[in-house]
Scaffold this motif. Structure first.
Motif, short mmCIF file in Angstrom:
data_model
loop_
_atom_site.label_atom_id
_atom_site.label_comp_id
_atom_site.label_asym_id
_atom_site.label_seq_id
_atom_site.Cartn_x
_atom_site.Cartn_y
_atom_site.Cartn_z
N LYS A 83 69.67 -35.18 16.19
CA LYS A 83 69.83 -36.35 15.32
C LYS A 83 71.22 -36.36 14.70
CE LYS A 83 67.64 -38.64 11.41
NZ LYS A 83 66.56 -38.59 10.43
N TYR A 84 71.67 -35.17 14.25
CA TYR A 84 73.01 -35.04 13.69
C TYR A 84 73.82 -34.19 14.66
CZ TYR A 84 70.34 -36.42 9.62
OH TYR A 84 69.50 -37.07 8.78
N ALA A 85 74.60 -34.83 15.47
CA ALA A 85 75.37 -34.12 16.50
C ALA A 85 76.37 -33.18 15.84
CB ALA A 85 76.09 -35.11 17.39
N CYS A 86 76.40 -31.94 16.29
CA CYS A 86 77.30 -30.96 15.71
C CYS A 86 77.56 -29.83 16.70
CB CYS A 86 76.73 -30.39 14.41
SG CYS A 86 75.21 -29.48 14.65
N LEU A 87 78.58 -29.05 16.41
CA LEU A 87 78.87 -27.85 17.19
C LEU A 87 78.14 -26.68 16.55
CD1 LEU A 87 82.69 -28.27 17.77
CD2 LEU A 87 80.90 -28.51 19.45
N ASP A 88 77.60 -25.82 17.38
CA ASP A 88 76.84 -24.69 16.87
C ASP A 88 77.04 -23.50 17.80
OD1 ASP A 88 75.28 -23.33 15.12
OD2 ASP A 88 73.41 -24.35 15.61
N TYR A 89 76.68 -22.31 17.34
CA TYR A 89 76.79 -21.09 18.13
C TYR A 89 75.42 -20.60 18.55
CZ TYR A 89 81.70 -20.46 16.88
OH TYR A 89 83.05 -20.62 16.75
N LYS A 90 75.34 -20.10 19.78
CA LYS A 90 74.15 -19.41 20.26
C LYS A 90 74.57 -17.98 20.57
CE LYS A 90 71.17 -22.85 22.35
NZ LYS A 90 70.51 -23.32 23.56
N THR A 91 73.76 -17.02 20.17
CA THR A 91 74.08 -15.63 20.46
C THR A 91 73.11 -15.11 21.52
OG1 THR A 91 72.67 -14.86 18.67
CG2 THR A 91 74.99 -15.17 18.17
N THR A 92 73.66 -14.37 22.46
CA THR A 92 72.89 -13.76 23.53
C THR A 92 73.20 -12.28 23.56
OG1 THR A 92 73.17 -15.81 24.77
CG2 THR A 92 72.30 -13.93 25.97
N ARG A 93 72.18 -11.46 23.76
CA ARG A 93 72.38 -10.02 23.83
C ARG A 93 72.20 -9.54 25.26
NH1 ARG A 93 69.49 -7.56 18.42
NH2 ARG A 93 70.82 -8.68 16.96
N TYR A 94 73.13 -8.69 25.68
CA TYR A 94 73.09 -8.11 27.02
C TYR A 94 73.08 -6.60 26.90
CZ TYR A 94 74.71 -12.70 28.66
OH TYR A 94 74.84 -14.03 28.93
N MET A 95 72.29 -5.94 27.76
CA MET A 95 72.36 -4.49 27.87
C MET A 95 73.33 -4.20 29.01
SD MET A 95 68.51 -3.10 27.34
CE MET A 95 68.97 -1.43 26.98
N ILE A 96 74.37 -3.41 28.71
CA ILE A 96 75.37 -3.13 29.73
C ILE A 96 75.39 -1.64 30.03
CG2 ILE A 96 76.79 -5.10 29.10
CD1 ILE A 96 78.73 -3.10 27.81
N HIS A 97 75.78 -1.33 31.26
CA HIS A 97 75.89 0.06 31.70
C HIS A 97 77.31 0.54 31.44
CE1 HIS A 97 75.02 3.63 33.97
NE2 HIS A 97 76.02 3.40 34.81
N ASP A 98 77.42 1.67 30.72
CA ASP A 98 78.71 2.27 30.38
C ASP A 98 78.78 3.63 31.07
OD1 ASP A 98 81.05 3.04 29.18
OD2 ASP A 98 80.19 3.35 27.21
N PRO A 99 79.31 3.71 32.29
CA PRO A 99 79.22 4.96 33.06
C PRO A 99 79.93 6.15 32.43
CG PRO A 99 80.41 3.26 34.29
CD PRO A 99 79.96 2.65 33.02
N GLN A 100 81.10 5.95 31.80
CA GLN A 100 81.81 7.07 31.18
C GLN A 100 81.40 7.29 29.73
OE1 GLN A 100 83.74 5.00 33.33
NE2 GLN A 100 83.61 6.62 34.86
N ASP A 101 80.54 6.45 29.19
CA ASP A 101 80.05 6.56 27.81
C ASP A 101 81.22 6.56 26.82
OD1 ASP A 101 77.81 6.55 26.25
OD2 ASP A 101 77.75 8.72 26.02
#
Length: 127
Positions: free
Chosen positions: A42-60
């Protein structure tokens, strides 16, 4: 020959950038990505969506607060199908604490400091 073919196919993979918010397991980090979108409600606006990803870190090597680039890969586990490409910036506070461990404060020290800083009030009739 086959390896060159795979390199050519995966050359144009989308690279995602995000911030590491949790590092509880070895070789695994949880990254949060903010995406800007246009809400057509109804009220057009810009907004943020957050997404979480699990990533593989081989060298830690990454830690909480780091800004990283990662991309999709084959599934490594049930929820982990992205791999760390590179660390863009390290978290300054985290690197300072690792270099100077004498500044680490425990929760017990914080609670003791709160107890010491409490103001002692007396009623006016007691004076």
């Amino acid at each position: 020959m086959i390896s060159k073919l795979f390199e050519a196919l995966h050359k144009h993979q989308k690279t995602i950038s995000g911030i590491v918010i949790r590092k509880t397991h070895t070789k695994t980090a949880v990254c949060e990505v903010k995406k800007l979108y246009f809400d057509k409600g109804k009220y057009a606006c810009l907004d943020y969506k957050t997404t979480r990803y699990m990533i593989h870190d081989p060298q830690d090597e990454c830690s909480v607060g780091d800004r990283v680039h990662f991309k999709a890969c084959r599934p490594i586990s049930k929820k982990k199908c992205h791999v760390l490409e590179k660390i863009v910036t390290k978290d300054q506070a985290n690197t300072f604490i690792q270099a100077n461990p004498q500044y680490i404060v425990t929760t017990q020290e914080i609670s003791q400091q709160k107890e010491n800083n409490k103001t002692k009030y007396t009623h006016i009739s007691d004076l």
